[in-house]
Design a protein around this motif. Structure first.
Motif, short mmCIF file in Angstrom:
data_model
loop_
_atom_site.label_atom_id
_atom_site.label_comp_id
_atom_site.label_asym_id
_atom_site.label_seq_id
_atom_site.Cartn_x
_atom_site.Cartn_y
_atom_site.Cartn_z
N MET A 1 0.84 -1.20 0.00
CA MET A 1 0.00 0.00 0.00
C MET A 1 0.87 1.25 0.00
SD MET A 1 -2.70 1.40 2.90
CE MET A 1 -3.78 -0.03 2.79
N ASP A 2 0.46 2.24 -0.76
CA ASP A 2 1.16 3.51 -0.76
C ASP A 2 1.16 4.06 0.67
OD1 ASP A 2 1.75 6.34 -0.99
OD2 ASP A 2 1.35 6.14 -3.13
N PRO A 3 2.34 4.42 1.22
CA PRO A 3 2.39 4.91 2.60
C PRO A 3 1.56 6.17 2.83
CG PRO A 3 4.48 5.27 1.45
CD PRO A 3 3.68 4.35 0.60
N ARG A 4 1.25 6.91 1.78
CA ARG A 4 0.43 8.11 1.96
C ARG A 4 -0.99 7.76 2.36
NH1 ARG A 4 2.40 10.82 -3.66
NH2 ARG A 4 2.09 8.64 -4.25
N PHE A 5 -1.44 6.54 2.00
CA PHE A 5 -2.78 6.13 2.40
C PHE A 5 -2.87 5.84 3.90
CE2 PHE A 5 -3.43 4.51 -2.13
CZ PHE A 5 -4.10 5.66 -2.48
N GLU A 6 -1.75 5.53 4.52
CA GLU A 6 -1.77 5.20 5.94
C GLU A 6 -2.14 6.41 6.79
OE1 GLU A 6 2.01 3.53 6.86
OE2 GLU A 6 1.78 1.82 5.49
N ARG A 7 -1.99 7.62 6.22
CA ARG A 7 -2.35 8.83 6.96
C ARG A 7 -3.82 9.18 6.83
NH1 ARG A 7 2.72 10.37 4.75
NH2 ARG A 7 1.70 11.43 3.02
N LEU A 8 -4.52 8.50 5.92
CA LEU A 8 -5.94 8.78 5.72
C LEU A 8 -6.76 7.98 6.71
CD1 LEU A 8 -6.02 8.66 1.82
CD2 LEU A 8 -5.69 10.65 3.29
N LYS A 9 -7.41 8.66 7.62
CA LYS A 9 -8.19 8.01 8.67
C LYS A 9 -9.67 8.35 8.50
CE LYS A 9 -4.32 6.60 10.51
NZ LYS A 9 -3.89 5.20 10.38
N LEU A 10 -10.47 7.36 8.17
CA LEU A 10 -11.91 7.56 8.00
C LEU A 10 -12.64 6.97 9.19
CD1 LEU A 10 -12.24 6.60 4.22
CD2 LEU A 10 -11.64 8.81 5.24
N ASP A 11 -13.66 7.67 9.65
CA ASP A 11 -14.41 7.25 10.84
C ASP A 11 -15.89 7.18 10.50
OD1 ASP A 11 -15.57 6.83 13.30
OD2 ASP A 11 -14.34 8.32 14.36
N ALA A 12 -16.44 5.96 10.40
CA ALA A 12 -17.84 5.78 10.04
C ALA A 12 -18.79 6.25 11.13
CB ALA A 12 -18.10 4.30 9.73
N GLU A 29 -3.73 16.51 1.56
CA GLU A 29 -2.51 15.87 1.09
C GLU A 29 -2.02 16.52 -0.21
OE1 GLU A 29 -0.87 12.66 2.41
OE2 GLU A 29 -1.69 13.83 4.06
N ILE A 30 -2.95 16.81 -1.10
CA ILE A 30 -2.58 17.42 -2.38
C ILE A 30 -2.05 18.82 -2.17
CG2 ILE A 30 -3.48 18.26 -4.58
CD1 ILE A 30 -5.48 15.88 -4.49
N ARG A 31 -2.76 19.61 -1.36
CA ARG A 31 -2.35 21.00 -1.16
C ARG A 31 -1.03 21.10 -0.39
NH1 ARG A 31 -6.04 24.34 -3.12
NH2 ARG A 31 -8.26 23.79 -3.12
N SER A 32 -0.71 20.09 0.42
CA SER A 32 0.54 20.11 1.17
C SER A 32 1.72 19.65 0.33
CB SER A 32 0.43 19.21 2.41
OG SER A 32 0.32 17.84 2.05
N GLY A 33 1.43 19.14 -0.89
CA GLY A 33 2.50 18.71 -1.78
C GLY A 33 2.85 17.25 -1.70
N GLU A 34 2.11 16.47 -0.89
CA GLU A 34 2.37 15.04 -0.81
C GLU A 34 2.07 14.35 -2.15
OE1 GLU A 34 3.79 13.37 1.57
OE2 GLU A 34 4.00 15.16 2.82
N TRP A 35 1.08 14.86 -2.85
CA TRP A 35 0.79 14.41 -4.22
C TRP A 35 1.17 15.56 -5.14
CZ3 TRP A 35 -1.07 9.47 -5.25
CH2 TRP A 35 -1.51 8.74 -4.15
N ARG A 36 2.05 15.30 -6.10
CA ARG A 36 2.57 16.35 -6.95
C ARG A 36 1.77 16.50 -8.23
NH1 ARG A 36 7.69 17.78 -5.41
NH2 ARG A 36 7.20 19.64 -6.62
N ALA A 37 1.84 17.70 -8.80
CA ALA A 37 1.14 17.98 -10.06
C ALA A 37 1.56 16.98 -11.13
CB ALA A 37 1.43 19.40 -10.52
N GLU A 49 -10.24 -0.33 -2.35
CA GLU A 49 -9.63 -1.50 -1.71
C GLU A 49 -8.59 -1.09 -0.67
OE1 GLU A 49 -8.05 -3.81 -4.89
OE2 GLU A 49 -10.02 -4.63 -5.49
N ALA A 50 -7.80 -0.07 -0.96
CA ALA A 50 -6.75 0.35 -0.04
C ALA A 50 -7.32 0.90 1.27
CB ALA A 50 -5.87 1.40 -0.69
N LEU A 51 -8.50 1.53 1.18
CA LEU A 51 -9.09 2.17 2.37
C LEU A 51 -10.29 1.41 2.93
CD1 LEU A 51 -8.92 5.86 1.14
CD2 LEU A 51 -7.37 4.72 2.72
N SER A 52 -10.59 0.26 2.31
CA SER A 52 -11.72 -0.58 2.77
C SER A 52 -13.03 0.20 2.77
CB SER A 52 -11.43 -1.14 4.17
OG SER A 52 -10.27 -1.94 4.17
N VAL A 53 -13.29 0.88 1.67
CA VAL A 53 -14.57 1.58 1.49
C VAL A 53 -15.17 1.11 0.18
CG1 VAL A 53 -13.85 3.60 2.82
CG2 VAL A 53 -13.45 3.54 0.34
#
Length: 244
Positions: A1-12, A29-37, A49-53
């Motif tokens: 899994m992309d390590p950037r997904f590990e920071r995404l925390k969803l709460d049902a 994440e995008i605005r902070s530059g973690e994902w680049r243009a 699948e990565a986030l189980s949603v």
């Protein structure tokens, strides 16, 4: 899994729908530059699948990002991060310098580089004498080949005697010529693009743009530049730091 997904925390258990939680966290994440243009986002299926949603949750989250202009969807190619610029309104930097620092490749598409007669407002704000001409520069400002803004600059001929000599950064040219802009006043307002401006900015007619009017001064406070920039709101963010 992309390590950037590990920071995404969803709460049902929260009242906020999962797709909005996901969209907001991806936006941060995008605005902070973690994902680049230009970088590709995972497909709806891989994201789900990565986030189980569900794929519907992933699709709705991506729809939110597309509506806000943060991503683009190319049929058959995937989903990609669109260029975005966060500009401080309290620091004087050139467009080229700002984009280079953000990892973009700045480019100008020149529309005009010539001598011209100033308007009455330009003459007044630049402190010009009667019958004085100005150097006028008009161009599209691009980042990685995407139009970010339409810019028109007006300078006294004593500051810029040969408009054609400016190839990329106006501020770097002025520094090299020993006439750097040391301070500036900016006024920001919103306008709706007419047909001509919309065509240049590559947006629909009537779309809102940010109009930034900047008056630049030399070290001795001589007026040296009057620039009007029409910025696309889907690519530009502005930051102002406040202190108390």
């Amino acid at each position: 899994m992309d390590p950037r997904f590990e920071r995404l925390k969803l709460d049902a258990s929260l009242a906020t729908p999962l797709y909005l939680q996901l969209a907001r966290q991806l936006e941060l994440e995008i605005r902070s530059g973690e994902w680049r243009a230009g970088e590709a986002l995972p497909s709806e299926r891989n994201l789900a699948e990565a986030l189980s949603v569900s794929r519907i949750t992933a699709r709705n989250a991506l729809d939110q990002l597309a509506e806000s202009g943060l991503i683009r969807r190319d049929r058959g190619s995937g989903t990609f991060i669109r260029p975005s610029v966060n500009q401080s309104l309290t620091r004087l930097v050139s467009f080229s310098e700002m984009l280079t620092r953000r990892g973009f490749t700045p480019r100008s598409e020149w529309l005009l580089r010539d001598m011209d007669w100033p308007s009455s407002e330009e003459s007044l704000r630049l402190g010009l004498s009667a019958n004085a001409q100005v150097a006028r520069l008009k161009r599209l400002r691009l980042a990685d080949d995407v139009v970010m803004a339409v810019e028109e600059s007006c300078l006294p001929v004593s500051v810029l005697p040969e408009p054609q000599s400016v190839e990329t950064s106006l501020y770097k040219w002025l520094e090299a010529a020993g006439r750097p802009i040391t301070r500036a006043l900016q006024h920001v307002t919103a306008i709706n693009a007419d047909e001509n401006l919309a065509r240049l900015a590559d947006v629909p007619a009537g779309q809102a743009l940010l109009k930034i009017t900047r008056a630049g001064y030399l070290a001795d406070d001589t007026p040296a530049e009057l620039t009007v920039t029409y910025c696309r709101t889907d690519y530009y963010d502005f930051t102002v730091e406040l202190a108390r």
